[in-house]
Design an enzyme around this catalytic site. Structure first.
Site, PDB file in Angstrom:
ATOM      1  N   ASP A 140     -35.317  -6.179  55.029  1.00 37.67           N
ATOM      2  CA  ASP A 140     -34.909  -6.254  56.433  1.00 37.67           C
ATOM      3  C   ASP A 140     -34.266  -7.620  56.641  1.00 37.67           C
ATOM      4  O   ASP A 140     -34.943  -8.636  56.733  1.00 37.67           O
ATOM      5  CB  ASP A 140     -36.145  -6.062  57.326  1.00 37.67           C
ATOM      6  CG  ASP A 140     -35.813  -6.236  58.810  1.00 37.67           C
ATOM      7  OD1 ASP A 140     -34.670  -6.623  59.125  1.00 37.67           O
ATOM      8  OD2 ASP A 140     -36.709  -5.983  59.636  1.00 37.67           O
ATOM      9  N   HIS A 152     -41.338  -6.462  61.633  1.00 36.28           N
ATOM     10  CA  HIS A 152     -40.881  -5.971  62.941  1.00 36.28           C
ATOM     11  C   HIS A 152     -41.215  -4.476  63.010  1.00 36.28           C
ATOM     12  O   HIS A 152     -41.205  -3.793  61.986  1.00 36.28           O
ATOM     13  CB  HIS A 152     -39.367  -6.186  63.004  1.00 36.28           C
ATOM     14  CG  HIS A 152     -38.721  -5.915  64.320  1.00 36.28           C
ATOM     15  ND1 HIS A 152     -38.470  -4.643  64.789  1.00 36.28           N
ATOM     16  CD2 HIS A 152     -38.256  -6.763  65.277  1.00 36.28           C
ATOM     17  CE1 HIS A 152     -37.868  -4.723  65.967  1.00 36.28           C
ATOM     18  NE2 HIS A 152     -37.731  -5.989  66.288  1.00 36.28           N
ATOM     19  N   LYS A 164     -27.186  -9.663  66.293  1.00 40.79           N
ATOM     20  CA  LYS A 164     -27.894 -10.923  66.016  1.00 40.79           C
ATOM     21  C   LYS A 164     -27.022 -11.876  65.202  1.00 40.79           C
ATOM     22  O   LYS A 164     -27.339 -13.045  65.074  1.00 40.79           O
ATOM     23  CB  LYS A 164     -29.199 -10.650  65.263  1.00 40.79           C
ATOM     24  CG  LYS A 164     -30.176  -9.825  66.085  1.00 40.79           C
ATOM     25  CD  LYS A 164     -31.546  -9.732  65.468  1.00 40.79           C
ATOM     26  CE  LYS A 164     -32.360  -8.697  66.244  1.00 40.79           C
ATOM     27  NZ  LYS A 164     -33.769  -8.693  65.900  1.00 40.79           N
ATOM     28  N   GLN A 170     -32.998 -11.204  60.488  1.00 44.15           N
ATOM     29  CA  GLN A 170     -33.049 -12.639  60.744  1.00 44.15           C
ATOM     30  C   GLN A 170     -32.405 -13.411  59.598  1.00 44.15           C
ATOM     31  O   GLN A 170     -31.686 -14.377  59.818  1.00 44.15           O
ATOM     32  CB  GLN A 170     -34.502 -13.103  60.928  1.00 44.15           C
ATOM     33  CG  GLN A 170     -35.210 -12.469  62.105  1.00 44.15           C
ATOM     34  CD  GLN A 170     -34.569 -12.801  63.434  1.00 44.15           C
ATOM     35  OE1 GLN A 170     -34.025 -13.885  63.625  1.00 44.15           O
ATOM     36  NE2 GLN A 170     -34.607 -11.860  64.348  1.00 44.15           N
ATOM     37  N   CYS A 206     -42.046  -7.316  69.147  1.00 46.00           N
ATOM     38  CA  CYS A 206     -41.981  -6.105  68.319  1.00 46.00           C
ATOM     39  C   CYS A 206     -42.747  -6.293  67.014  1.00 46.00           C
ATOM     40  O   CYS A 206     -42.307  -5.806  65.960  1.00 46.00           O
ATOM     41  CB  CYS A 206     -40.540  -5.699  68.022  1.00 46.00           C
ATOM     42  SG  CYS A 206     -39.607  -5.281  69.488  1.00 46.00           S
TER      43      CYS A 206
HETATM   44  C1  PLP Z   1     -34.309  -7.547  65.672  1.00 47.69           C
HETATM   45  C2  PLP Z   1     -34.987  -7.159  64.423  1.00 47.69           C
HETATM   46  C3  PLP Z   1     -35.035  -5.825  64.011  1.00 47.69           C
HETATM   47  C4  PLP Z   1     -34.443  -4.703  64.811  1.00 47.69           C
HETATM   48  O1  PLP Z   1     -33.093  -4.890  65.088  1.00 47.69           O
HETATM   49  P1  PLP Z   1     -32.340  -3.864  66.051  1.00 47.69           P
HETATM   50  O2  PLP Z   1     -31.028  -4.493  66.257  1.00 47.69           O
HETATM   51  O3  PLP Z   1     -33.157  -3.796  67.305  1.00 47.69           O
HETATM   52  O4  PLP Z   1     -32.278  -2.579  65.341  1.00 47.69           O
HETATM   53  C5  PLP Z   1     -35.660  -5.541  62.822  1.00 47.69           C
HETATM   54  N1  PLP Z   1     -36.215  -6.513  62.074  1.00 47.69           N
HETATM   55  C6  PLP Z   1     -36.188  -7.806  62.442  1.00 47.69           C
HETATM   56  C7  PLP Z   1     -36.809  -8.824  61.566  1.00 47.69           C
HETATM   57  C8  PLP Z   1     -35.582  -8.166  63.629  1.00 47.69           C
HETATM   58  O5  PLP Z   1     -35.571  -9.442  63.995  1.00 47.69           O
END
Ligand code: PLP
Length: 429
Positions: free
Chosen positions: A222, A145, A248, A225, A386
């Site tokens: 990260d 992302h 999320k 997800q 993104c």
């Molecule tokens: C949504 C997402 C982000 C960014 O999350 P924010 O809440 O916009 O900071 C980063 N990495 C992954 C894999 C995402 O799905």
């Protein structure tokens, strides 16, 4: 919650889709916990399939946030009066819930941020600026992302660091052998996603961490997800940093988490400075507060943090393993349904992938696909998600993406497939 049906839709839909499943999961009861799922869009029941972008909130989260403001709100940490102590206890209680949820060793390793983006920027600005120098290497993947790409690129250009991208196969699989070849004595950081928000690919993060540590590199995962679909144990994973966003994870927006190993966080300078993060301030010199406060300058998102705790309670009440099983079933079903649509190609078919389906319809642009779907109240996302470097790798300008959450049903997958048939009727000749 009782009952064993998987289908949240009406009886005729259940009959139409045929088989029941073996999973004991009361999706109807769960759906009733999410007030927004009862609403209509364009006169039709909402089919919400944009969970990878942001998830809807259960009543427990909404009620908790309201109750904080109605009953227990004050600023945290500094008050000597009852209400502030109460708000502080609940705020720190939320930290403890996060700690337990990801199995961090200490609450001081859990830093509240605005979102995952801010958490990654914190690591890049504080750890990256302090400990990386020209010639050092950062390894990311081709499916990051932008939040786990741009901060490192900025640091690269600022410091003369080298950035390498671990490749993926055409099916979206993370290629471990190719990744291993990128590691070496100059590798100082591996910053990588636990699960792709576009392809659904789940990465073997524990193996990645072990391989990175073997060459002396730190690892940032990260988890945006991953944390929503998989049980997370940061100690078992042994990652150095782990980030995710509350919104999320069925929690509020405006709150995110940075997990970091204590010795690393201790050695890092503050990211932002000001109130709440100091030990003492004189005109000559300021000293920093201990963890986690050193990284939480200013008044935090108090009610949002507490409501994130409520989201975690809600999820653990159901059980992450059971949610994962439900979503696996849905993914299999939706994949079958979509595969039957003429001219529809699923992008991302790596073994073990989780509940995201990106696809391409040969007759229409993703933006048109999403617009037609919206008329049937089916909310899907279209665009680059993104992840423009990934789009480039895949050779597509954009995809349509359906992403499933704990409240989605086989009936939702049916609605999606029917909307795609409608797109074909309109665009294909
Ligand atoms: C949504 C997402 C982000 C960014 O999350 P924010 O809440 O916009 O900071 C980063 N990495 C992954 C894999 C995402 O799905």
């Amino acid at each position: 919650m009782q009952g064993t049906t998987m289908d949240g839709g009406s009886k005729d839909i259940a009959t139409r889709t045929g088989e029941a499943t073996a999973v004991d999961y009361d999706v109807d009861g769960i759906r009733r916990d999410f007030p927004i799922l009862a609403r209509e869009v364009h006169g039709r029941p909402l089919v919400y399939l944009d969970n990878a972008s942001s998830a809807q909130k259960p009543r427990a989260v909404i009620d908790t946030e309201r109750a904080v403001y109605e009953e227990e709100y004050a600023n945290v940490h500094r008050g000597l009066y009852w209400l502030s102590e109460r708000a502080t206890d609940r705020f720190e209680g939320a930290r403890e819930k996060v700690r337990r949820f990801i199995n961090a060793a200490h609450g001081r390793e859990v830093i509240f941020t605005r979102n995952a983006t801010e958490a990654i920027n914190l690591v890049a600005a504080s750890w990256g600026r302090t400990f990386l120098e020209a010639g050092d290497e950062i390894v990311i993947s081709e499916m990051e992302h932008h939040a786990n790409f741009v901060p490192w690129q900025v640091l690269r250009d600022e410091k003369g660091i080298v950035m390498r991208q671990a490749p993926i196969g055409d099916d979206g699989e993370f290629l471990m052998d190719a990744f291993a070849k990128l590691l070496g004595p100059k590798t100082k950081l591996v910053a990588i996603t636990q699960m792709s928000n576009v392809l659904g690919t789940v990465l073997p993060v524990a193996d990645i961490v072990r391989m990175a540590h073997d060459v002396g590199a730190k690892v940032l995962i990260d988890g945006c997800q991953g944390v929503t679909h998989l049980p997370v144990d940061v100690q078992a994973m042994d990652c150095d940093f782990y980030v995710f966003s509350g919104h999320k994870l069925y929690g509020p927006s405006g709150i995110g988490v940075l997990y970091g190993k204590e010795e690393l966080l201790d050695a890092m300078p503050p990211y932002q400075t000001g109130g709440d993060m100091i030990r003492s301030v004189t005109f000559e010199k300021t000293t920093w507060a201990p963890l986690p406060n050193k990284f939480e300058a200013g008044t935090p998102a108090i009610a949002q943090a507490i409501a994130l705790g409520a989201a975690i309670d809600y999820l653990t009440g159901i059980g992450m393993e059971r949610i994962a099983a439900h979503e696996r079933d849905l993914l299999t079903y939706a994949t079958q349904r979509l595969s039957a649509v003429d001219g529809l190609r699923i992008i991302g078919t790596a073994p073990g992938k989780a509940s995201v389906i990106s696809f391409d319809l040969d007759c229409a642009h993703p933006h048109d696909v999403a617009t037609i779907a919206d008329r049937a109240a089916v909310a899907v996302r279209a665009g680059h998600h993104c992840a423009q470097p990934l789009m480039e790798r895949l050779g597509v300008p954009a995809t349509t993406r359906a992403s499933f959450g704990l409240y989605n049903t086989r009936a939702d997958a049916d609605s999606l497939a029917e909307a795609m048939e409608q797109v074909r009727r309109i665009f294909a000749r």
